[in-house]
Design a protein around this motif. Sequence first.
Motif, PDB file in Angstrom:
ATOM      1  N   ILE A  46      43.765  38.495  41.720  1.00  0.00           N
ATOM      2  CA  ILE A  46      43.342  39.410  42.796  1.00  0.00           C
ATOM      3  C   ILE A  46      42.697  40.658  42.192  1.00  0.00           C
ATOM      4  N   LEU A  47      43.261  41.174  41.109  1.00  0.00           N
ATOM      5  CA  LEU A  47      42.725  42.381  40.471  1.00  0.00           C
ATOM      6  C   LEU A  47      41.344  42.154  39.855  1.00  0.00           C
ATOM      7  N   LYS A  48      40.964  40.900  39.650  1.00  0.00           N
ATOM      8  CA  LYS A  48      39.650  40.575  39.073  1.00  0.00           C
ATOM      9  C   LYS A  48      38.551  40.499  40.135  1.00  0.00           C
ATOM     10  N   ILE A  49      38.936  40.519  41.411  1.00  0.00           N
ATOM     11  CA  ILE A  49      37.924  40.408  42.475  1.00  0.00           C
ATOM     12  C   ILE A  49      36.939  41.577  42.374  1.00  0.00           C
ATOM     13  N   SER A  50      35.653  41.255  42.295  1.00  0.00           N
ATOM     14  CA  SER A  50      34.645  42.306  42.139  1.00  0.00           C
ATOM     15  C   SER A  50      33.539  42.220  43.186  1.00  0.00           C
ATOM     16  N   ARG A  77      28.965  42.427  48.532  1.00  0.00           N
ATOM     17  CA  ARG A  77      29.009  43.809  48.060  1.00  0.00           C
ATOM     18  C   ARG A  77      29.941  43.922  46.873  1.00  0.00           C
ATOM     19  N   GLN A  78      29.588  44.829  45.962  1.00  0.00           N
ATOM     20  CA  GLN A  78      30.448  45.086  44.812  1.00  0.00           C
ATOM     21  C   GLN A  78      31.648  45.918  45.251  1.00  0.00           C
ATOM     22  N   ILE A  79      32.859  45.468  44.921  1.00  0.00           N
ATOM     23  CA  ILE A  79      34.078  46.198  45.250  1.00  0.00           C
ATOM     24  C   ILE A  79      35.014  46.185  44.042  1.00  0.00           C
ATOM     25  N   SER A  80      36.080  46.952  44.135  1.00  0.00           N
ATOM     26  CA  SER A  80      37.113  46.949  43.089  1.00  0.00           C
ATOM     27  C   SER A  80      38.486  46.962  43.734  1.00  0.00           C
ATOM     28  N   LEU A  97      40.220  40.387  52.285  1.00  0.00           N
ATOM     29  CA  LEU A  97      41.135  40.218  51.149  1.00  0.00           C
ATOM     30  C   LEU A  97      42.278  39.271  51.521  1.00  0.00           C
ATOM     31  N   SER A  98      42.840  39.437  52.717  1.00  0.00           N
ATOM     32  CA  SER A  98      43.911  38.538  53.170  1.00  0.00           C
ATOM     33  C   SER A  98      43.413  37.095  53.261  1.00  0.00           C
ATOM     34  N   GLU A  99      42.194  36.929  53.766  1.00  0.00           N
ATOM     35  CA  GLU A  99      41.620  35.584  53.839  1.00  0.00           C
ATOM     36  C   GLU A  99      41.423  34.998  52.450  1.00  0.00           C
ATOM     37  N   THR A 100      40.996  35.848  51.515  1.00  0.00           N
ATOM     38  CA  THR A 100      40.780  35.395  50.139  1.00  0.00           C
ATOM     39  C   THR A 100      42.092  34.969  49.483  1.00  0.00           C
ATOM     40  N   ILE A 101      43.157  35.741  49.718  1.00  0.00           N
ATOM     41  CA  ILE A 101      44.471  35.378  49.185  1.00  0.00           C
ATOM     42  C   ILE A 101      44.905  34.036  49.751  1.00  0.00           C
ATOM     43  N   GLY A 102      44.658  33.827  51.042  1.00  0.00           N
ATOM     44  CA  GLY A 102      44.954  32.532  51.651  1.00  0.00           C
ATOM     45  C   GLY A 102      44.208  31.403  50.968  1.00  0.00           C
ATOM     46  N   GLU A 103      42.920  31.625  50.681  1.00  0.00           N
ATOM     47  CA  GLU A 103      42.105  30.610  50.006  1.00  0.00           C
ATOM     48  C   GLU A 103      42.630  30.314  48.605  1.00  0.00           C
ATOM     49  N   MET A 104      43.084  31.370  47.900  1.00  0.00           N
ATOM     50  CA  MET A 104      43.650  31.175  46.559  1.00  0.00           C
ATOM     51  C   MET A 104      44.873  30.263  46.586  1.00  0.00           C
TER      52      MET A 104
END
Length: 286
Positions: free
Chosen positions: A108-112, A144-147, A176-183
């Motif tokens: 998750i911390l690597k998401i950019s 979009r670029q995020i951190s 982000l919640s959707e991405t965690i679900g996908e992971m």
Amino acid sequence: MTDSGVLLIDKPVGITSFDVIRQLRKITRIRRMGHTGTLDPFASGLLIICIGKATRLSAKIINQNKQYSAVMQLGIKTDTGDSTGNKVSEKDFAEVKVNQIKKLVPEILKISEQIPHRYSALKVNGKKAYELARNNQDPELQPRQISILNFRFAKIELPRITYVATVSKGTYIRVLSETIGEMLNNYGSTVELRRTAIGKIKVEKAEKLASLNPENWRDKLFPLINIFSEFPQIEISEKEREDFRQGRKLGVDFPDVKDLLITCDNSVLGFGEVEEKILRPRTVIV
């Protein structure tokens, strides 16, 4: 009496960010004000409201990192990515294990990069994305670029997962919640969301809307110097204050810097830029 400054508001669930502005305009009888980052109606937490000349500093606040506490639910996908939307799909989460979830933190911390949600206020060809989505159109939104600057799981009681995240400007917690679900090879939907900090300012310092009235709101103004504590700062004299106010250049013994907070007698005057020992006023609020 001052008609300029910043109010910290703890927005309740159920109203829009502009509803907060609308109520504050009635209380203060000042029209010139704006918030520094929208919270959806289902979300609560910190809104920084700039009033009067302080609205000139909004961009500096908008760009600061934000911290959120979120509750997501596994196994459910909604069209909006949160509990206000229509359920579009479900998935069994029985195979998802707590240890599996905890191991996601480094990933998750690597998401950019993040594609904003189609139900967002971003404009596409002059129209807000959510307006297009509601009309069954699929807005084309660019990544979009995020951190993700900090992240931890606070509680895991499946199907609900509570996490705390510090993120850069423009990060969508629903996505982000959707991405965690996908992971987790599953779905994730945000069911609760609270903004707990902007920069170093915590929601605990914020006021409840119901506590403000025409007689006391000025007493609740938050010191601007504390809002911008992360910026380099220089204190100038009373004589230099007038020069700065008039937009005149000043000679200063300070290294080159783009965003320098200018103060006088511990009051914020605005921002300037220093190049080769010359201070040029950029944003003046006095």
